[in-house]
Design a protein around this motif. Structure first.
Motif, PDB file in Angstrom:
ATOM      1  N   THR A  48      -2.826   6.555  -0.599  1.00 18.64           N
ATOM      2  CA  THR A  48      -4.011   5.887  -0.530  1.00 18.64           C
ATOM      3  C   THR A  48      -4.709   5.793   0.890  1.00 18.64           C
ATOM      4  O   THR A  48      -5.536   4.945   1.084  1.00 18.64           O
ATOM      5  N   VAL A  76     -11.208  -6.300   3.964  1.00 22.28           N
ATOM      6  CA  VAL A  76     -11.586  -5.312   2.798  1.00 22.28           C
ATOM      7  C   VAL A  76     -13.219  -5.144   3.015  1.00 22.28           C
ATOM      8  O   VAL A  76     -13.758  -5.985   3.155  1.00 22.28           O
ATOM      9  N   PHE A 110       0.933  -1.211   0.002  1.00 20.21           N
ATOM     10  CA  PHE A 110       0.014   0.153   0.034  1.00 20.21           C
ATOM     11  C   PHE A 110       0.837   1.308   0.066  1.00 20.21           C
ATOM     12  O   PHE A 110       1.930   1.415   0.590  1.00 20.21           O
ATOM     13  N   TYR A 165      -7.486   2.877   0.556  1.00 19.12           N
ATOM     14  CA  TYR A 165      -8.624   2.785  -0.589  1.00 19.12           C
ATOM     15  C   TYR A 165      -8.103   1.703  -1.792  1.00 19.12           C
ATOM     16  O   TYR A 165      -9.224   1.408  -2.755  1.00 19.12           O
ATOM     17  N   GLN A 166      -6.944   1.475  -1.701  1.00 22.15           N
ATOM     18  CA  GLN A 166      -6.571   0.504  -2.813  1.00 22.15           C
ATOM     19  C   GLN A 166      -5.097  -0.092  -2.597  1.00 22.15           C
ATOM     20  O   GLN A 166      -4.435   0.804  -2.060  1.00 22.15           O
ATOM     21  N   GLU A 198     -16.397  -2.618   1.981  1.00 26.03           N
ATOM     22  CA  GLU A 198     -16.997  -1.714   0.557  1.00 26.03           C
ATOM     23  C   GLU A 198     -17.900  -0.333   1.160  1.00 26.03           C
ATOM     24  O   GLU A 198     -18.702   0.025   0.711  1.00 26.03           O
ATOM     25  N   ASN A 248      -3.288  -4.749  -8.205  1.00 26.67           N
ATOM     26  CA  ASN A 248      -4.424  -5.885  -7.746  1.00 26.67           C
ATOM     27  C   ASN A 248      -3.616  -7.252  -7.449  1.00 26.67           C
ATOM     28  O   ASN A 248      -4.422  -8.102  -6.925  1.00 26.67           O
ATOM     29  N   THR A 274     -12.216   4.324  -5.350  1.00 29.17           N
ATOM     30  CA  THR A 274     -12.702   2.732  -5.423  1.00 29.17           C
ATOM     31  C   THR A 274     -14.171   2.332  -4.429  1.00 29.17           C
ATOM     32  O   THR A 274     -14.466   1.204  -4.673  1.00 29.17           O
ATOM     33  N   LEU A 318     -13.742   1.314  -1.690  1.00 30.16           N
ATOM     34  CA  LEU A 318     -13.274   0.094  -0.679  1.00 30.16           C
ATOM     35  C   LEU A 318     -12.379   0.719   0.318  1.00 30.16           C
ATOM     36  O   LEU A 318     -11.956   1.898   0.493  1.00 30.16           O
ATOM     37  N   TYR A 364      -9.405  -0.754   2.821  1.00 25.86           N
ATOM     38  CA  TYR A 364      -8.727  -1.984   3.352  1.00 25.86           C
ATOM     39  C   TYR A 364      -8.261  -1.425   4.676  1.00 25.86           C
ATOM     40  O   TYR A 364      -7.436  -0.784   4.924  1.00 25.86           O
TER      41      TYR A 364
END
Length: 132
Positions: A60, A107, A56, A72-73, A109, A77, A115, A117, A119
């Motif tokens: 982010t 993670v 990370f 957030y990401q 939503e 990936n 995103t 998301l 994490y």
């Protein structure tokens, strides 16, 4: 990403502190607001404590109010993998390092854009390398 890292439990125990081992190899969770990075504003890259893989970027990271470092990401990936977690009577999505399979956190939503998301990651599973 390079090949997966495989070690015996004894090798992991000798490399990690007891607390790191509990989180990374036994899917433990540190207490909220107790980890070294939950409120860190230091710029840099967060790496896996188990294998050193970049996971990370501080760019982010955001304050989710959860008490754990939140991003957030991931960097890519491919650096993290997700699995369904039904422990503790809940259904969640576990996040682990794709290279060494260390448990990182979960993670959700409910994160910010772009995103959506969050994490939610244990500080004990991370090592921050500051930007120069």
């Amino acid at each position: 990403m390079t090949d997966k890292i495989t070690k015996t439990e004894d090798e992991w125990r000798s490399q990690l502190s007891a607390e790191e081992y509990s989180v990374c190899r036994q899917n433990g969770t540190e207490r909220a607001f107790s980890g070294r990075y939950w409120d860190s504003k230091i710029k840099g890259m967060y790496h896996c404590i188990g294998c050193g893989e970049a996971l990370f970027d501080s760019e982010t990271k955001y304050d989710s109010g959860s008490g754990w470092p939140s991003f957030y990401q991931p960097v890519t990936n491919q650096c993290v993998e997700e699995t369904r977690d039904t422990s503790h009577g809940m259904v969640r999505v576990e996040v682990h390092c794709a290279k060494c399979e260390s448990h990182l956190g979960h993670v959700f939503e409910d994160g910010p854009q772009p995103t959506g998301l969050r994490y939610c990651i244990n500080s004990l599973s991370l090592n921050l390398k500051e930007k120069e």
